[in-house]
Design a protein around this motif. Structure first.
Motif, PDB file in Angstrom:
ATOM      1  N   ALA A   1      -4.295  -8.640 -13.578  1.00  0.00           N
ATOM      2  CA  ALA A   1      -2.890  -8.746 -13.174  1.00  0.00           C
ATOM      3  C   ALA A   1      -2.652  -7.944 -11.896  1.00  0.00           C
ATOM      4  N   VAL A   2      -3.297  -6.798 -11.785  1.00  0.00           N
ATOM      5  CA  VAL A   2      -3.171  -5.993 -10.574  1.00  0.00           C
ATOM      6  C   VAL A   2      -3.698  -6.765  -9.365  1.00  0.00           C
ATOM      7  N   ALA A  45      -1.387  -9.477  -8.362  1.00  0.00           N
ATOM      8  CA  ALA A  45      -0.241  -8.930  -7.628  1.00  0.00           C
ATOM      9  C   ALA A  45      -0.634  -8.619  -6.189  1.00  0.00           C
ATOM     10  N   HIS A  46      -1.810  -8.012  -6.009  1.00  0.00           N
ATOM     11  CA  HIS A  46      -2.323  -7.753  -4.662  1.00  0.00           C
ATOM     12  C   HIS A  46      -2.406  -9.052  -3.870  1.00  0.00           C
ATOM     13  N   GLU A  47      -2.939 -10.072  -4.514  1.00  0.00           N
ATOM     14  CA  GLU A  47      -3.153 -11.345  -3.839  1.00  0.00           C
ATOM     15  C   GLU A  47      -1.821 -11.934  -3.380  1.00  0.00           C
ATOM     16  N   GLN A  48      -0.838 -11.902  -4.264  1.00  0.00           N
ATOM     17  CA  GLN A  48       0.459 -12.446  -3.903  1.00  0.00           C
ATOM     18  C   GLN A  48       1.086 -11.641  -2.774  1.00  0.00           C
ATOM     19  N   ALA A  49       0.983 -10.324  -2.871  1.00  0.00           N
ATOM     20  CA  ALA A  49       1.565  -9.475  -1.827  1.00  0.00           C
ATOM     21  C   ALA A  49       0.906  -9.751  -0.480  1.00  0.00           C
ATOM     22  N   ALA A  82       5.992  -5.585 -15.389  1.00  0.00           N
ATOM     23  CA  ALA A  82       5.873  -5.347 -13.958  1.00  0.00           C
ATOM     24  C   ALA A  82       5.646  -3.863 -13.662  1.00  0.00           C
ATOM     25  N   VAL A 142       2.084  -3.050 -14.249  1.00  0.00           N
ATOM     26  CA  VAL A 142       1.235  -3.538 -13.154  1.00  0.00           C
ATOM     27  C   VAL A 142       1.369  -2.625 -11.938  1.00  0.00           C
ATOM     28  N   THR A 143       2.597  -2.214 -11.648  1.00  0.00           N
ATOM     29  CA  THR A 143       2.810  -1.311 -10.518  1.00  0.00           C
ATOM     30  C   THR A 143       2.080   0.009 -10.725  1.00  0.00           C
ATOM     31  N   THR A 184      -1.592  -0.528 -10.376  1.00  0.00           N
ATOM     32  CA  THR A 184      -1.972  -0.752  -8.980  1.00  0.00           C
ATOM     33  C   THR A 184      -2.164   0.577  -8.255  1.00  0.00           C
TER      34      THR A 184
END
Lengths: 211, 211
Positions: free
Chosen positions: A59-60, A63-67, A12, A15-16, A19
């Motif tokens: 993965a980034v 993560a954007h999509e989920q956020a 994570a 990924v952060t 991002t």
DNA sequence: GTCTATAAATTGATAGAC
DNA sequence: GTCTATCAATTTATAGAC
């Protein structure tokens, strides 16, 4: 079990870090060494979590999509009026104004770069999903306002295009004033937008705090 | 004197090749070998004309800038009505629809990438001049329509942002239909835009060929 | 002015010890 | 699972012959 979680945490963190760096530097200019450094992970270790640079970028985007989906869901829950929800969308760039001015829209600028990889590139397709999430949610808000299918779709494109274009201009010209002023204008346009058959929907708590 | 012109020609060919490749691949993904190959010039020879990759990119931007100014001047000469001139701006992406869908706006996508080099980077500043040319010209058309200073500026930002945002969406979603439909909507918005004191300016030869 | 060869640095990715 | 060392490829830029 700290060991098992340590693994998920490092992933994570990578990924952060990625991002942030993809937003600030773009995909091609960001090296895996940059990401590893920022996440305080040795370069070689990064490959344990992500086989390739592309896998990390995917993965980034995920993560954007989920956020994004979570943010939209929270707006759906917090506001009953679809128009008020759309106002949140328009005002959102102001919450991170400094970073938008410096680096542009984290989603839009990424899409623009990734699209140049070609229409069949997995990363390009992944990026396109991001903008699709924007448009689909905006579309559904206009539908909730009573717009017919085609009109809702067009209004959604209008709105997203205006916000994206505004961020591009504000970033390029490095003007927080332009960002704020133009978003206010988009908001005003939004107050008048809606089903063309109706004159203008009721706007009970339309805020006129500014200006 | 063919020798003297050969030099200027090769330089121009390098700029042309670089312009195309920067549009198609972006700045960071385009290598100097790519440019040299496309211009049929040996790699080492490129450095005779441009000291660095940045210098080449600056030449590309300067060429873009000149082309833009010439295009605007030709519209100024061909159309007496400022609104008709602005319609040309809105319709322009349709002339190269395929390339806009595939690679985005050659100016906007370049700006977005170059801005990530930092606000003080020479290339970022050069790119910003491109969008400034757009906005300044659009601004002057709205002034000619009778808009006051602040309103003209805001309308210019509205228009350029909408067109840029539309190209970003159409490129990302790979949709020529979206491009055409949204530009038509911008054009319709334009027909109603103008000095807010006047109801609506005369539009003698307003074309309604489509739809 | 033009071209070939190559240097120097960067970077995505792997090998293999622990 | 974690980390160091390093490979292999790419790419900007230069050296030097012609």
């Amino acid at each position: 079990m700290p060991a098992a979680y340590a693994s998920a945490d490092k992933r994570a963190e990578l990924v952060t870090a990625a991002t942030t760096l993809l937003h600030e530097q773009g995909f091609h200019r960001t090296t895996l060494a940059d990401v590893a450094d920022r996440a305080s992970v040795p370069l070689g270790n990064l490959y344990y979590y992500f086989k390739t640079k592309e896998a990390l970028a995917e993965a980034v985007i995920a993560a954007h999509e989920q956020a994004l989906r979570e943010r939209f869901a929270s707006w759906d829950a917090a506001q009953r009026d679809p128009r008020a929800r759309l106002r949140q969308l328009v005002r959102a760039p102001l919450d991170t104004s400094d970073r938008v001015i410096q680096f542009g829209c984290p989603h839009g600028s990424l899409c623009q770069e990734l699209e140049k990889l070609g229409k069949d590139a997995p990363l390009a397709r992944a990026g396109a999903r991001l903008l699709a999430v924007y448009i689909d949610w905006t579309d559904s808000q206009f539908r909730a306002l009573g717009c017919e299918k085609r009109e809702a779709r067009a209004l959604a494109a209008d709105l997203v295009a205006s916000v994206q274009g505004t961020m591009l201009l504000a970033n390029t010209l490095r003007s927080p004033e332009l960002l704020a002023a133009q978003l206010r204008r988009v908001e005003r346009w939004l107050d008048g937008a809606g089903p063309s058959t109706l004159p203008s929907p009721a706007r009970p708590n339309r805020p006129r705090s500014r200006s």
